[in-house]
Scaffold this motif. Sequence first.
Motif, PDB file in Angstrom:
ATOM      1  N   ASN A 132     -37.525  12.204   7.263  1.00 50.26           N
ATOM      2  CA  ASN A 132     -36.725  11.307   8.249  1.00 50.26           C
ATOM      3  C   ASN A 132     -37.566  10.314   9.011  1.00 50.26           C
ATOM      4  OD1 ASN A 132     -34.162  12.443   8.261  1.00 50.26           O
ATOM      5  ND2 ASN A 132     -35.035  14.384   8.521  1.00 50.26           N
ATOM      6  N   GLY A 133     -38.203   9.367   8.448  1.00 46.84           N
ATOM      7  CA  GLY A 133     -39.159   8.354   9.026  1.00 46.84           C
ATOM      8  C   GLY A 133     -40.426   8.571   8.257  1.00 46.84           C
ATOM      9  N   GLY A 134     -40.597   9.200   7.557  1.00 48.70           N
ATOM     10  CA  GLY A 134     -41.942   9.399   6.834  1.00 48.70           C
ATOM     11  C   GLY A 134     -41.929   8.484   5.523  1.00 48.70           C
ATOM     12  N   ASP A 135     -40.604   8.192   4.972  1.00 42.30           N
ATOM     13  CA  ASP A 135     -40.374   7.198   3.953  1.00 42.30           C
ATOM     14  C   ASP A 135     -40.350   5.808   4.468  1.00 42.30           C
ATOM     15  OD1 ASP A 135     -40.112   5.576   1.467  1.00 42.30           O
ATOM     16  OD2 ASP A 135     -38.362   7.181   0.992  1.00 42.30           O
ATOM     17  N   SER A 136     -41.193   4.877   4.442  1.00 40.66           N
ATOM     18  CA  SER A 136     -41.308   3.619   4.922  1.00 40.66           C
ATOM     19  C   SER A 136     -41.215   2.578   3.790  1.00 40.66           C
ATOM     20  CB  SER A 136     -42.299   3.176   5.999  1.00 40.66           C
ATOM     21  OG  SER A 136     -43.461   3.404   5.500  1.00 40.66           O
ATOM     22  N   SER A 137     -40.859   3.086   2.659  1.00 40.78           N
ATOM     23  CA  SER A 137     -41.137   2.377   1.465  1.00 40.78           C
ATOM     24  C   SER A 137     -40.162   0.810   1.399  1.00 40.78           C
ATOM     25  CB  SER A 137     -41.226   3.086   0.113  1.00 40.78           C
ATOM     26  OG  SER A 137     -39.717   3.515   0.174  1.00 40.78           O
ATOM     27  N   SER A 138     -39.151   1.075   2.111  1.00 41.25           N
ATOM     28  CA  SER A 138     -38.218  -0.024   1.882  1.00 41.25           C
ATOM     29  C   SER A 138     -38.580  -1.039   2.844  1.00 41.25           C
ATOM     30  CB  SER A 138     -36.543   0.423   2.392  1.00 41.25           C
ATOM     31  OG  SER A 138     -36.788   1.179   3.779  1.00 41.25           O
ATOM     32  N   VAL A 139     -39.481  -0.801   3.728  1.00 40.95           N
ATOM     33  CA  VAL A 139     -39.907  -1.935   4.646  1.00 40.95           C
ATOM     34  C   VAL A 139     -41.414  -2.105   4.702  1.00 40.95           C
ATOM     35  CG1 VAL A 139     -37.998  -1.782   6.138  1.00 40.95           C
ATOM     36  CG2 VAL A 139     -39.949  -0.190   6.702  1.00 40.95           C
ATOM     37  N   SER A 140     -42.085  -1.534   3.463  1.00 41.27           N
ATOM     38  CA  SER A 140     -43.523  -1.613   3.689  1.00 41.27           C
ATOM     39  C   SER A 140     -44.322  -2.752   3.682  1.00 41.27           C
ATOM     40  CB  SER A 140     -44.096  -0.582   2.436  1.00 41.27           C
ATOM     41  OG  SER A 140     -43.458  -1.317   1.043  1.00 41.27           O
ATOM     42  N   ILE A 157     -39.798  -1.614  23.442  1.00 42.07           N
ATOM     43  CA  ILE A 157     -38.470  -0.842  23.065  1.00 42.07           C
ATOM     44  C   ILE A 157     -38.650   0.587  23.688  1.00 42.07           C
ATOM     45  CG2 ILE A 157     -37.231   0.506  21.166  1.00 42.07           C
ATOM     46  CD1 ILE A 157     -38.390  -1.995  19.237  1.00 42.07           C
ATOM     47  N   PHE A 158     -37.163   1.050  24.146  1.00 45.90           N
ATOM     48  CA  PHE A 158     -37.173   2.116  24.749  1.00 45.90           C
ATOM     49  C   PHE A 158     -36.235   3.163  23.705  1.00 45.90           C
ATOM     50  CE2 PHE A 158     -38.124  -0.990  27.656  1.00 45.90           C
ATOM     51  CZ  PHE A 158     -39.129  -0.267  28.437  1.00 45.90           C
ATOM     52  N   SER A 159     -36.314   4.365  23.717  1.00 49.62           N
ATOM     53  CA  SER A 159     -35.355   5.284  22.946  1.00 49.62           C
ATOM     54  C   SER A 159     -34.797   6.457  23.806  1.00 49.62           C
ATOM     55  CB  SER A 159     -36.017   5.292  21.868  1.00 49.62           C
ATOM     56  OG  SER A 159     -37.342   6.431  21.954  1.00 49.62           O
ATOM     57  N   ASN A 160     -33.941   7.034  22.971  1.00 47.24           N
ATOM     58  CA  ASN A 160     -33.347   8.465  23.442  1.00 47.24           C
ATOM     59  C   ASN A 160     -33.364   9.059  21.973  1.00 47.24           C
ATOM     60  OD1 ASN A 160     -30.935   7.869  22.407  1.00 47.24           O
ATOM     61  ND2 ASN A 160     -29.975   7.251  24.247  1.00 47.24           N
ATOM     62  N   THR A 161     -32.463  10.211  21.846  1.00 46.69           N
ATOM     63  CA  THR A 161     -32.465  10.979  20.675  1.00 46.69           C
ATOM     64  C   THR A 161     -32.028  10.155  19.599  1.00 46.69           C
ATOM     65  OG1 THR A 161     -31.994  12.959  22.105  1.00 46.69           O
ATOM     66  CG2 THR A 161     -31.480  13.027  19.677  1.00 46.69           C
ATOM     67  N   TYR A 162     -30.882   9.407  19.746  1.00 49.13           N
ATOM     68  CA  TYR A 162     -30.245   8.762  18.730  1.00 49.13           C
ATOM     69  C   TYR A 162     -30.166   7.097  18.532  1.00 49.13           C
ATOM     70  CZ  TYR A 162     -27.420  13.182  18.207  1.00 49.13           C
ATOM     71  OH  TYR A 162     -27.299  14.568  17.842  1.00 49.13           O
ATOM     72  N   ALA A 163     -30.785   6.398  19.721  1.00 48.05           N
ATOM     73  CA  ALA A 163     -30.479   5.101  19.852  1.00 48.05           C
ATOM     74  C   ALA A 163     -31.732   4.375  20.339  1.00 48.05           C
ATOM     75  CB  ALA A 163     -29.527   4.746  20.585  1.00 48.05           C
ATOM     76  N   THR A 206     -36.879   7.523  17.700  1.00 50.82           N
ATOM     77  CA  THR A 206     -35.714   8.519  18.223  1.00 50.82           C
ATOM     78  C   THR A 206     -36.404   9.592  17.443  1.00 50.82           C
ATOM     79  OG1 THR A 206     -34.437   7.774  15.964  1.00 50.82           O
ATOM     80  CG2 THR A 206     -34.041   6.448  18.354  1.00 50.82           C
ATOM     81  N   ASP A 207     -35.491  10.724  17.548  1.00 54.69           N
ATOM     82  CA  ASP A 207     -35.606  11.817  16.995  1.00 54.69           C
ATOM     83  C   ASP A 207     -35.974  11.649  15.218  1.00 54.69           C
ATOM     84  OD1 ASP A 207     -35.441  13.345  19.066  1.00 54.69           O
ATOM     85  OD2 ASP A 207     -33.720  14.717  18.509  1.00 54.69           O
ATOM     86  N   TYR A 208     -35.158  10.805  14.623  1.00 54.18           N
ATOM     87  CA  TYR A 208     -35.408  10.678  13.354  1.00 54.18           C
ATOM     88  C   TYR A 208     -35.682   9.375  12.616  1.00 54.18           C
ATOM     89  CZ  TYR A 208     -33.954  15.531  13.404  1.00 54.18           C
ATOM     90  OH  TYR A 208     -33.877  16.868  13.889  1.00 54.18           O
ATOM     91  N   ALA A 209     -35.968   8.317  13.553  1.00 53.07           N
ATOM     92  CA  ALA A 209     -36.252   7.038  13.062  1.00 53.07           C
ATOM     93  C   ALA A 209     -37.264   6.373  14.096  1.00 53.07           C
ATOM     94  CB  ALA A 209     -34.838   5.980  13.177  1.00 53.07           C
ATOM     95  N   PHE A 210     -37.869   5.294  13.349  1.00 50.31           N
ATOM     96  CA  PHE A 210     -38.805   4.619  14.062  1.00 50.31           C
ATOM     97  C   PHE A 210     -38.316   2.977  14.088  1.00 50.31           C
ATOM     98  CE2 PHE A 210     -41.600   7.768  11.925  1.00 50.31           C
ATOM     99  CZ  PHE A 210     -42.336   8.265  12.898  1.00 50.31           C
ATOM    100  N   ALA A 211     -39.044   2.432  15.112  1.00 48.61           N
ATOM    101  CA  ALA A 211     -38.973   0.895  15.292  1.00 48.61           C
ATOM    102  C   ALA A 211     -40.276   0.499  15.572  1.00 48.61           C
ATOM    103  CB  ALA A 211     -37.866   0.852  16.357  1.00 48.61           C
TER     104      ALA A 211
END
Length: 176
Positions: free
Chosen positions: A35-43, A95-101, A56-61
């Motif tokens: 859940n964020g460890g695979d960044s191959s699509s944007v490597s 960027i600021f984040s919460n659990t989902y956004a 967020t809990d399961y994504a990076f920006a």
Amino acid sequence: SISSSLSSGVSQIFSTKDAFAALKDDGSVITWGANGGDSSSVSSSLSSGVSQIFSTDYAFAAVKDDGSVITWGNSTYGADSSSVSSSLSSGVSQIFSNTYAFAALKDDGSVVTWGYSNPGGDSSSVSSSLSSGVSKIFSTGDAFAALKDDGSVVTWGLATHGGDSISVASELSNGV
């Protein structure tokens, strides 16, 4: 291998609940986990020029030196920024984040949000108030509050978790 990539030059490490992202001195990013460890699509976008990483809990920006944003991870948690990609192509300062956004503060004082809609990914109800003059953003797990230059506060997200400030709106209209 990941371990050899991490053997030197790492300046910071960021995390979701299940993954890590290491920012290296050369502006590249190494990720591992779920859940964020695979960044191959944007490597290719993460190979250089990254200055900051948020999660967020399961994504990076990642914010790049040119003010653009790259996202990856679980789409429900903010990895899918396609609906606002044109707004994230330049001018993002933080960027600021919460659990989902995520909520991106731009150089012009405007805010761009994406992610799961109810807990803050959808700011359409307050979009006119977020088009300029925002200086800082704060979050709970499911809501955001934007502090504006005029001392007022704008909130959105899950109402019961801080997204609805109508009962104290008069006290948040100035002087904060």
